[in-house]
Structure formats: structure tokens, C-alpha cells
Design an enzyme around this catalytic site. Sequence first.
Site, short mmCIF file in Angstrom:
data_model
loop_
_atom_site.label_atom_id
_atom_site.label_comp_id
_atom_site.label_asym_id
_atom_site.label_seq_id
_atom_site.Cartn_x
_atom_site.Cartn_y
_atom_site.Cartn_z
CB SER A 1 56.09 -1.48 75.43
OG SER A 1 57.12 -1.76 76.36
CE1 TYR B 1 57.06 3.97 76.22
CE2 TYR B 1 57.39 1.98 77.52
CZ TYR B 1 57.49 2.66 76.32
OH TYR B 1 58.00 2.02 75.21
#
Length: 267
Positions: free
Chosen positions: A140, A153
Site C-alpha cells: 500500500s 495496517y
Amino acid sequence: MSALDGKVVMVTGAASGIGLATAQLFADEGARVAMFDRNADLVNETAQQIGPNAMAISGDVTNEDDVAAAVESCVERFGRLDASFNNAGIAGGAPLHEQELVAFQRVIDVCLTGVFLCLKHQSKQLIAQGEGGSLINTASINATQATKGLSAYCSAKAGVAMLTKVSALELGEYGIRVNAIGPGHTKTPLTERARDLPGFDEAMINATPLGRLGEPDDIAQMALFLASDTSPWVSGQLFYVDGGITVNELPPGFDPFAQGLIRQQRG
Ligand code: NAI
């Protein structure tokens, strides 16, 4: 001749969003695709829509038996494995002082440990075949960009970036390439809640040099390049596919938790 003619590829998180778009593109480009997802109904339905070159496998990337069995079923049905897109992921979080351990661990388990388990069992198969291969992980922009409330995350995605490098280092001698893709804000069910918030899309678009959010196919096209033989000397890298947002600063007030965009993730 299509880019993936004759190749067999495993895609995780294949029932939705980026994984689904990638499974579809891979099949369009001549691959046979093993679609793995914990949503059994949806992965069956989507594999059927793609056609006979797609098979559905239901399971959880955090369960080693499920992952090992998925690689086995893929080889049983299609005869081999050439590449993978280890893409299953969940988001969710809370401010650090309120973050529950179980929720933190679930995000790490799915986003990081799940990628490890896939790399482990896929590389075992590729080494046994002795013909190299290409393993691709979804990281990401949060692999290097911190976002408030997303401690698990962001840490998991940073972990995926490093796991990609270590795997590339270990597997190079077998001709196996390992790379990661770092998507920017992409229109999928994962980001639906954020996109429902008034002004969110606009702020993201304004911060993005190319002036729009990502489509799942934007990410799939990078996965295609990495899975195909057109990238034979590419390994150990993290490629951002993000409209250029990582060259920009996110607005200092960007705080998805305060804006009610994220919640703790327990399963
Ligand atoms: P999505 O929610 O549309 O799809 C994720 C898929 O993964 C779902 O089909 C879900 O059932 C599956 N999944 C979740 N946990 C699983 C598990 N434990 N085992 C097996 N399957 C599981 O999400 P999206 O957006 O397509 O996300 C795909 C990947 O891209 C994720 O790793 C996410 O972190 C990453 N990503 C997404 C971005 C975005 O803006 N959409 C931005 C950056 C990264």
C-alpha cells in the site's frame, strides 16, 4: 499471443476489488487462474463468471492448512504454478491508546502473516518445479506513509515491503522474482465508507497529481507486467500505483479515525 499464455496464477482476495480485476485481466491474457478468497459464495460466483480458466478456492490466508491446500488444488487442477498475486487484505484501526490487541493482531495476521504463508507454500512449489516464477504481494502507499489510527495496517504493509525484499533475496537463486505493488486510494468495497464521506474523494483527488482516484484495473495492469515475462530482471521492488500521490504531502488534518472512516477490525 497473449501476455500470460500457458501460465497458471494464484490470486488471493480474488472475489472483490483489486483481486477480482486482476483475476479477470490474467484470464483475459491467457492464464489459468486459481481464485482464493474467504468469501466462498462470492469467489464461486466470480470464478464462474470468468469461465473455465478460473477455479474458486475458499479459505483464509491466515490458516496455513488452507493456504497449503490452495496451492495443492491449483496444481492438481492446472498442473503447475507460475505466478501469484498475494493480495487479500483488510483495513481497520483505532487511535493507539484505544487499539484492542485482538483487532491489531487480526490486521497483522491477514495483511502480513497471510502474505508470508502464501509466499512459503507457493515458493516451495516453484522451487520443486525448477523453472522460476513470479510472486507479487499487495502492499500500500501506507508501507511508507503513516496514517493516524492505522497502526496495524501501516505496520503490516511496511512488513510486506520488507518481506518482499527478503523473499527476493532468498529466492533469486531459483529464478523466482518477488515484487510488491503499493496501490493508492482505489475504488473498491474496502474504501467505500471513506468515499461516502462528504469531501473525502475531492481531498484525495486534489492531493493526487493525476487528478483522480484509482480503478482496480490500474493496479491489475501493474500485476500483469510483473507476472509476465516482460519483467524478467525485476525483483525485490515496491511499485506504487497511486496517481503520484506519494510524491505529495497528505493534508496535515487528514485523520480517518476522527472522521469516522475506520473502526476496529476483529475478523
Ligand atoms: P476488497 O475488500 O474489495 O477485497 C479484499 C478481498 O480479500 C475480499 O474479497 C475479501 O473477502 C478477501 N479477504 C479478506 N480477508 C481474507 C482472508 N483472511 N483470507 C482470504 N481472503 C480474504 O479490497 P481491495 O481494495 O481490493 O484490497 C485488496 C488489497 O489492496 C488489500 O491488501 C488492501 O490492503 C490493498 N490496498 C487497497 C487500497 C484501496 O484503496 N482499495 C489501497 C492500498 C492497498
